[in-house]
Motif scaffolding. Structure first.
Motif, PDB file in Angstrom:
ATOM      1  N   GLN A  95       5.962 -66.291  20.558  1.00 34.28           N
ATOM      2  CA  GLN A  95       6.432 -64.673  20.200  1.00 34.28           C
ATOM      3  C   GLN A  95       7.817 -64.809  20.336  1.00 34.28           C
ATOM      4  N   CYS A 131       0.002 -55.764  18.096  1.00 36.25           N
ATOM      5  CA  CYS A 131       0.798 -57.027  18.633  1.00 36.25           C
ATOM      6  C   CYS A 131       2.355 -56.739  18.375  1.00 36.25           C
ATOM      7  N   LEU A 132       3.013 -57.089  19.244  1.00 37.53           N
ATOM      8  CA  LEU A 132       4.536 -57.157  19.225  1.00 37.53           C
ATOM      9  C   LEU A 132       5.139 -57.569  18.163  1.00 37.53           C
ATOM     10  N   HIS A 176      -6.243 -62.405  23.488  1.00 36.02           N
ATOM     11  CA  HIS A 176      -5.003 -62.166  22.446  1.00 36.02           C
ATOM     12  C   HIS A 176      -3.975 -63.004  22.715  1.00 36.02           C
ATOM     13  N   HIS A 178      -2.567 -66.589  20.553  1.00 36.84           N
ATOM     14  CA  HIS A 178      -1.124 -66.821  20.051  1.00 36.84           C
ATOM     15  C   HIS A 178      -0.734 -68.373  20.459  1.00 36.84           C
TER      16      HIS A 178
HETATM   17 ZN    ZN Z   1       0.225 -60.409  19.937  1.00 33.42          ZN
END
Ligand code: ZN
Length: 212
Positions: A87, A128-129, A170, A174
C-alpha cells in the motif's frame, strides 16, 4: 572451487539489499508515505496492489526498520487499523496491525503466514486506505492462528479472532495482490452509508444479542 562457492552462496541466508527505488521512496519521505490508490472504476492490473509481494525476512535489518518506521507514520496519519507494505508501493511481505486487545499497540509482522483458520466464517464491514470513500461486507474466518517474524527475525505464533482476525486477513490478502472488493458479499457502498448500516447493526445486536 567455483562450483563450491556457488553452492555455499546458494545455501547461505545472505541479507538482500532492497531495490534502489524502494530505498529512495523511504529516504525522501520524513512524514507519512503516499498511499497507493486503487480506483474500482479504473482498475490497473499492473498496480503494486495486484502483485504477489516478495518474502521480507532476508532484507537488511536497517531497511526493514526504515520501512516499519515509514509505515507506522503512514498508518498513524491515516487513522487506520492496518497497513500492508504494497500500500506504500513496496512489494514486500510486511504488515502492520493495530491490536484490538485494548492496548492499541501496533504489531509489525514480517512474512506472516496463516497456520490455521476456523471453519466458522463471519460477515463484516471493511474499508481500505487504498480504496477511498467506499466500504463493503466480506466473509472471513472468525479465528486464526498465524506465524510471523518480528523486525529482529524472532519467530512468533499468534492466535486472534473477531475484528482483529478480520484486520489480519485483510492485510494478508494485500500481500497476495487481493483486495477486499474482490470478495464482497454485497454491494460496494459509499463510506457514510456503510457506517450508518454498521451502526444500525451494532444497535440491533445491543438490543438483542441473539441477532448477532
Ligand atoms: Zn486494505
Amino acid at each position: 572451487m567455483a562450483g563450491l562457492g556457488l553452492l555455499l552462496d546458494g545455501c547461505a541466508p545472505r541479507a538482500l539489499t532492497p531495490p534502489r527505488r524502494d530505498m529512495d521512496l523511504l529516504a525522501i519521505h520524513e512524514g507519512p508515505l503516499p498511499i497507493v490508490q486503487w480506483l474500482t472504476e479504473q482498475p490497473d492490473p499492473g498496480s503494486v496492489l495486484r502483485r504477489h509481494a516478495d518474502d521480507a525476512a532476508r532484507l537488511r535489518r536497517w531497511y526493514l526498520a526504515a520501512l516499519d518506521d515509514g509505515m507506522r507514520r503512514t498508518l498513524a496519519a491515516a487513522g487506520g487499523v492496518g497497513l500492508a507494505a504494497p500500500q506504500v508501493g513496496i512489494p514486500s511481505r510486511v504488515i502492520l496491525v493495530q491490536r484490538q486487545d485494548g492496548s492499541e499497540d501496533v504489531l509489525t509482522c514480517v512474512d506472516p503466514v496463516i497456520l490455521e483458520r476456523s471453519d466458522e466464517e463471519v460477515e463484516g464491514w471493511e474499508a481500505c486506505l487504498s480504496i477511498r470513500g467506499v466500504g463493503g461486507k466480506v466473509s472471513r474466518a472468525r479465528a486464526l492462528r498465524l506465524r510471523y517474524r518480528d523486525l529482529d527475525g524472532g519467530a512468533h505464533v499468534l492466535e486472534t479472532r473477531d475484528w482483529e482476525a478480520r484486520i489480519f486477513q485483510h492485510e494478508l490478502d494485500h500481500l497476495d495482490g487481493v483486495l477486499y472488493v474482490d470478495k464482497l458479499v454485497g454491494p460496494l457502498l459509499p463510506i457514510e452509508e456503510m457506517r450508518r448500516l454498521r451502526e444500525e447493526e451494532k444497535a440491533a445486536v445491543a438490543r438483542d444479542p441473539a441477532a448477532r
